[in-house]
Design an enzyme around this catalytic site. Structure first.
Site, PDB file in Angstrom:
ATOM      1  N   HIS A 167      -2.889  -3.597  -5.684  1.00  0.00           N
ATOM      2  CA  HIS A 167      -3.252  -3.171  -4.322  1.00  0.00           C
ATOM      3  C   HIS A 167      -4.741  -3.320  -4.078  1.00  0.00           C
ATOM      4  O   HIS A 167      -5.546  -2.554  -4.606  1.00  0.00           O
ATOM      5  CB  HIS A 167      -2.801  -1.720  -4.103  1.00  0.00           C
ATOM      6  CG  HIS A 167      -3.132  -1.204  -2.741  1.00  0.00           C
ATOM      7  ND1 HIS A 167      -3.531   0.094  -2.510  1.00  0.00           N
ATOM      8  CD2 HIS A 167      -3.156  -1.822  -1.528  1.00  0.00           C
ATOM      9  CE1 HIS A 167      -3.766   0.252  -1.222  1.00  0.00           C
ATOM     10  NE2 HIS A 167      -3.551  -0.889  -0.603  1.00  0.00           N
ATOM     11  N   GLU A 215      -6.059  -1.039  -7.078  1.00  0.00           N
ATOM     12  CA  GLU A 215      -5.117  -0.145  -7.749  1.00  0.00           C
ATOM     13  C   GLU A 215      -4.043  -0.991  -8.435  1.00  0.00           C
ATOM     14  O   GLU A 215      -3.377  -1.794  -7.781  1.00  0.00           O
ATOM     15  CB  GLU A 215      -4.446   0.799  -6.746  1.00  0.00           C
ATOM     16  CG  GLU A 215      -5.382   1.813  -6.124  1.00  0.00           C
ATOM     17  CD  GLU A 215      -4.695   2.691  -5.093  1.00  0.00           C
ATOM     18  OE1 GLU A 215      -4.995   3.890  -5.046  1.00  0.00           O
ATOM     19  OE2 GLU A 215      -3.841   2.172  -4.336  1.00  0.00           O
ATOM     20  N   ASN A 221      -4.311   6.446  -0.863  1.00  0.00           N
ATOM     21  CA  ASN A 221      -3.609   6.815   0.365  1.00  0.00           C
ATOM     22  C   ASN A 221      -2.919   8.162   0.258  1.00  0.00           C
ATOM     23  O   ASN A 221      -2.548   8.748   1.281  1.00  0.00           O
ATOM     24  CB  ASN A 221      -2.591   5.737   0.741  1.00  0.00           C
ATOM     25  CG  ASN A 221      -3.246   4.563   1.441  1.00  0.00           C
ATOM     26  OD1 ASN A 221      -4.239   4.723   2.137  1.00  0.00           O
ATOM     27  ND2 ASN A 221      -2.712   3.373   1.234  1.00  0.00           N
ATOM     28  N   SER A 276       0.817  -1.211   0.000  1.00  0.00           N
ATOM     29  CA  SER A 276       0.000   0.000   0.000  1.00  0.00           C
ATOM     30  C   SER A 276       0.849   1.258   0.000  1.00  0.00           C
ATOM     31  O   SER A 276       0.320   2.357  -0.162  1.00  0.00           O
ATOM     32  CB  SER A 276      -0.913   0.017   1.234  1.00  0.00           C
ATOM     33  OG  SER A 276      -0.134   0.002   2.419  1.00  0.00           O
TER      34      SER A 276
END
Length: 499
Positions: free
Chosen positions: A144, A156, A194, A123
Site C-alpha cells: 500500500h 504498508e 487509515n 487501502s
C-alpha cells in the site's frame, strides 16, 4: 519460499495516478516496468503525461536529458495480461472492489510464474479476502503506497492469513531499496494509517457537531497543537466524499465499532455535494484553489486584578517559563496546579466539562500544548458560569504572555488532548491485536500522515496515566463505549506508574 525472492521485472496493473506513480518509483530504482490498463488509451495518456513531467524537470535543470530518456525507456506499455508472464512482482492498483480484484489475481495465477509475487495496493480491502479466491494465496500480499507515490515515503506491507514470511520480507526489503519507509501490518480493516487516523478526523467533527467552535478556529488549534493541518482543511483536501467513504468502510468492517462511527456533520457535506477543494466548497469555500478564510475574532481583554499560581506547573513543559514572563505580580499557593485569575479557576482539561468539574463556579479548561512557552495559541474552554468580564481578564492574562487566545465552548477534554488520547488509544488497541508493532505504528503515522510524533511515543511524553484518566472521564460523561480505554493503554499506564 524460504528466502527473499529476487525482483527484476515489475508489472503494474492500473495506469491511473496511483498506478503510474508506483511504476515511476520502480523505474527510478532501476527496474524494467510493464504498465497495463484494461483501457489502452489510459496507458498511453499516463505515459504521455509522465514524459511531459520529465521534460519539465529537464527544462528546470532538475534532471538530465539522458537520465530522463533512460527513465522513460524503463516503463513500457503492455497490451495484454499475458505479457506480464515474466514479471517477478505484479502490483495491482485498480478499482476498490473485492470481486474485481479476486478475478484479476485468479487470472494472474494462470499467467505468472510460481515465484512471482502478487501484490495489491488496496487501502481498505482485506488481503485475506482477496487471497480466498486463489489457489496459492501464500504469494499474495498488500503493498500500500500513499498518494503521490513518488513523493510519500510510507509503504504498508500487508500480510494476509496465508501470506508467506518470505513474501513479506521480500516486499519490505524491496520498498526500503526503493527509498521508502516500509512497515508491516496484518490484514485488518484500515491496516495501520487509515485505522489509527480515524480519531483525528472524528474528534474535530464531533467538536463541530457539539458547537465547540468554528472549522477555522478548530483547525488553528490543531496546527498549534503540532499537527501539520487541521482536520477540516485536510478532509477538504482529501475530499469529503472520499474521507466519509473510508470512515464508513472502516466502521462497517469493524461490525459497527463505536470508535469509527461516521459523522453526521460530514455526511451533510457529502449529501450537499460539498466535497471540498475539488468542488469549490466543503468546510471552506475555495477560490483559485485556495480557501477563503475569515480573520478569527480577537476576544475582548482587560488586565487581571489578581493572579494566583497554585501548585507546581513544572510537569507541563514550558509552563513555568511562560508564567515567568508575566509583567505583573503573581501570588504563589500550594495545591493542585491551577491558575486563579479574578475568581476564575484555570486548569488543564481532564476529560470533564468545567461545569461538571466545578459546578456553579467560574472555571476554564486549558488545552494541551507540547511546550507552553513555544506554542503560538492558548486554547480555553469556557464554563457557562464565567462572566464576560472574567473571560476578558483571563484573555488579558495570556495576551500579556504574548499568546493568542482561542475561546472554545465548555467541550469535555477540549480538542488537542482529547484527540491525542484517542489516537494513542487506537494505537494501543492495534498493538494489543497484533496489527503492527509499536515501532511500525509510530513510523507509519509520522511518514503516512506527517504527524510530528508517533502516537505511542507521543503518549509516553504526555503520560499514559493522564490519557487513561481523560478517556475514563469521557466514557463516564458520555456513557459511550466509543471512549473505552484499550486494555493495552491500561497496561502502559500501569507500567508508567510502577516505573
Amino acid at each position: 519460499m524460504t528466502e527473499n525472492i529476487r525482483i527484476d521485472e515489475v508489472a503494474v496493473i492500473g495506469a491511473g495516478t496511483m498506478g503510474m506513480g508506483i511504476a515511476q518509483v520502480a523505474a527510478q530504482a532501476g527496474h524494467l516496468v510493464l504498465l497495463y490498463d484494461a483501457n489502452p488509451a489510459q496507458t498511453a495518456r499516463a505515459l504521455e503525461d509522465f514524459a511531459s513531467r520529465l521534460a519539465g524537470r529537464v527544462t528546470r535543470g532538475k534532471l538530465s536529458e539522458p537520465d530522463a530518456s533512460a527513465l522513460r525507456a524503463r516503463i513500457r506499455p503492455a497490451e495484454s495480461l499475458s505479457e506480464l508472464a515474466g514479471a517477478d512482482l505484479v502490483v495491482e492498483a485498480i478499482i476498490e472492489r473485492l470481486d474485481i480484484k479476486q478475478q484479476l489475481f485468479a487470472e494472474l495465477e494462470g499467467i505468472c510464474g510460481d515465484r512471482c509475487i502478487l501484490a495489491s495496493n488496496t487501502s481498505s480491502i482485506s488481503i485475506t479476502a482477496i487471497g480466498a479466491a486463489l489457489s496459492r494465496p501464500e504469494r499474495l500480499a498488500g503493498l500500500h503506497f500513499f498518494n503521490p507515490a513518488p513523493v510519500m515515503k510510507l509503504v504498508e506491507v500487508i500480510s494476509g492469513l496465508a501470506t508467506e514470511p518470505a513474501v513479506r520480507d521480500t516486499l519490505l526489503a524491496l520498498a526500503r531499496d526503493w527509498g521508502k519507509v516500509a512497515v508491516h501490518a496484518s490484514s485488518t480493516p484500515g491496516f495501520i494509517v487509515n485505522r489509527i487516523a480515524r480519531p483525528y478526523y472524528g474528534e474535530t467533527l464531533r467538536a463541530l457537531q457539539e458547537g465547540c467552535g468554528s472549522p477555522q478556529l478548530l483547525d488553528t488549534l490543531m496546527r498549534s497543537g503540532g499537527f501539520p493541518m487541521g482536520a477540516c482543511e485536510l478532509t477538504d483536501l482529501i475530499g469529503q466524499d472520499v474521507n466519509f467513504a473510508v470512515s464508513s468502510s472502516v466502521y462497517r468492517a469493524f461490525h459497527d465499532e463505536p470508535r469509527y462511527r461516521p459523522s453526521l456533520v460530514q455526511q451533510a457535506l457529502v449529501d450537499a455535494g460539498r466535497f471540498g477543494r475539488k468542488s469549490g466548497q466543503g468546510f471552506f469555500a475555495y477560490q483559485g484553489g485556495k480557501a477563503v478564510l475569515d480573520t478569527l475574532p480577537a476576544p475582548a481583554e482587560r488586565a487581571p486584578a489578581r493572579v494566583v499560581v497554585q501548585g507546581d506547573w513544572s510537569g507541563l513543559k514550558g509552563a513555568e517559563a511562560l508564567l515567568a514572563r508575566f509583567p505583573g505580580e503573581l501570588e504563589r499557593r500550594d495545591g493542585s496546579p491551577a491558575l486563579l485569575i479574578d475568581g476564575v479557576r484555570v486548569e488543564l482539561t481532564d476529560g470533564r466539562s468545567c461545569a461538571l468539574r466545578h459546578p456553579g463556579q467560574a472555571a476554564m479548561a486549558l488545552d494541551w500544548a507540547d511546550d507552553y512557552e513555544a506554542v503560538s495559541h492558548i486554547a480555553l474552554g469556557v464554563s457557562e458560569y464565567c462572566s464576560d468580564q472574567q473571560v476578558a481578564a483571563v484573555t488579558g492574562f495570556f495576551q500579556r504572555l504574548d499568546k493568542q487566545v482561542l475561546l472554545l465552548s465548555d467541550h469535555p477534554g477540549m480538542l488537542v488532548l482529547r484527540t491525542l488520547a484517542m489516537l494513542v488509544n487506537e494505537a494501543a488497541e492495534a498493538c494489543l491485536h497484533r496489527v503492527a508493532s509499536a515501532e511500525d505504528i509510530d513510523l507509519a503515522m509520522r511518514f503516512g500522515v506527517n504527524y510530528p510524533k508517533g502516537p505511542v511515543a507521543w503518549g509516553a511524553e504526555v503520560g499514559y496515566r493522564r490519557l487513561l484518566s481523560l478517556l475514563d472521564n469521557l466514557r463516564a460523561l458520555y456513557g459511550e463505549e466509543k471512549y473505552r480505554p484499550s486494555l493495552q493503554l491500561r497496561h502502559w499506564a500501569s507500567a508508567e506508574a510502577a516505573a
